[in-house]
Design an enzyme around this catalytic site. Structure first.
Site, PDB file in Angstrom:
ATOM      1  N   ALA A   2      32.950  70.143  51.325  1.00 19.57           N
ATOM      2  CA  ALA A   2      33.652  70.238  52.613  1.00 19.57           C
ATOM      3  C   ALA A   2      35.073  70.764  52.453  1.00 19.57           C
ATOM      4  CB  ALA A   2      33.685  68.901  53.347  1.00 19.57           C
ATOM      5  N   LYS A  52      21.517  63.909  50.033  1.00 21.23           N
ATOM      6  CA  LYS A  52      22.974  63.908  50.203  1.00 21.23           C
ATOM      7  C   LYS A  52      23.305  62.868  51.269  1.00 21.23           C
ATOM      8  CE  LYS A  52      26.987  66.306  51.832  1.00 21.23           C
ATOM      9  NZ  LYS A  52      27.516  67.365  52.699  1.00 21.23           N
TER      10      LYS A  52
END
Length: 347
Positions: free
Chosen positions: A276, A189
């Site tokens: 997020a 990531k």
């Protein structure tokens, strides 16, 4: 070697994770780890910003003036080993597929911010997640400190190394290369942060780092703004997925711009994973109802009043949202539409 690189007794003078240290001339990297009581299986080592391949540790000698960085994984919100993924024939009829690898769960979770390792381990288990993110940091040189890998069942979960905290292309590249040296496979990531207050990603730097990593054989999952143009560019350079934010990291605000997410989804030919800003299970369900292929979260679970219960709620929210997307919702209408037939009413 300069005289400053030697101690008065003729030993080597160098640094480890920013701390001064000395050792006898001829000390190898492997010998240094034994002396420091560090498990070599759990760390990667960089010398003067160059990774030292694990296979050379028994022969590589430390030189005076060396700057060594010994790193390991810590809890982080944001690939794993292909042996840890579920084969396609064992997944259900709607798996999450990233770069040809099938995953049963569409919920990805982080490992940071939990009150204890035990709570983190149980929350990850209850979430049902297959993919678990970890960050790379300097090793605490105090022997015996717990490691985040203790929270992860390596036979069950795929570990996704995360470049969280990187503000430059160079730092992100170093982190990914060290993760590979730690024995992870090529799935990573990618985060390159552009602003310390909002933690918004630097799109230009992310694109540059992604381009390099893809060429080096990494499977790149980049964290990015909810920008359809940037998402397309990241896909064009070979990223295996795109991960637009819902809201600032840790904010819990949920999806602030569903319209941009919808545009990204309409155009993308790779999975779109919201990353997020999720705060509760309804946020996760909304992301999935839009058609997102997955949701990654950490703070929303780890900092809930009851992380274990929230892990279950997030698991169920993702499942419900995906089912609703596949089922197809009814159109929104301004006026009522009777659900019972009007024919045959008693007059």
């Amino acid at each position: 070697m300069s005289e400053a690189a030697l101690t008065p007794t003729g030993d080597l003078h160098f640094s480890v994770n920013g701390e001064s240290r000395s050792a006898a001339a001829g000390t190898t990297v492997a010998a240094l780890l034994r002396e420091m009581g560090i498990d070599p299986a759990r760390v990667a080592i960089e010398r003067n910003q160059e990774v030292i391949p694990r296979r050379t540790w028994t022969e590589t000698r430390i030189e005076g003036g060396d700057c060594l960085e010994i790193v390991a994984f810590i809890g982080g919100g944001s690939g794993g080993d292909s042996a840890n993924t579920r084969p396609a024939e064992r997944a259900d009829d709607d798996p999450l597929v990233i770069a040809g690898r099938s995953f049963h769960s569409r919920l990805l979770v982080g490992t940071g911010k939990y009150p204890t390792i035990e709570v983190g381990r149980e929350a990850i288990r209850r979430s049902g997640a297959d993919i678990v993110t970890v960050a790379l940091r300097r090793v605490d040189l105090t022997p015996g400190k717990p490691n985040v890998l203790d929270t992860i069942d390596r036979a069950r979960h795929t570990i996704l190394p995360n470049t969280a905290g990187c503000y430059t292309v160079e730092d992100a590249l170093r982190t990914c290369r060290l993760a590979r040296e730690l024995g992870m496979s090529e799935m990573v990531k990618l985060e390159v942060i552009g602003d310390p207050q909002t933690l918004f990603p630097d799109g230009e730097a992310t694109l540059q780092a992604a381009t390099i990593l893809v060429k080096e054989g990494f499977i790149v999952l980049p964290y990015c703004m909810d920008d359809p143009i940037l998402a397309r560019k990241l896909e064009d350079v070979g990223c295996a997925a795109v991960m637009p934010l819902a809201a600032p990291i840790g904010s819990g605000l949920g999806i602030r711009n569903p319209y941009n997410i919808r545009i990204i989804l309409e155009r993308a030919k790779v999975p779109v994973i919201v990353d997020a800003g999720v705060g509760t299970a309804s946020d996760a369900a909304v992301a999935m109802e839009l058609g997102c292929h997955g949701v990654l979260m950490n703070t929303a679970i780890a900092e809930a009043r009851n992380p274990l219960l929230m892990a279950e709620a997030m698991r169920d929210g993702v499942i419900a949202g995906r089912k609703a997307f596949r089922a197809g919702r009814i159109p929104r209408k301004l006026y009522a539409n009777a659900s019972s037939p009007l024919a045959g009413l008693i007059e």
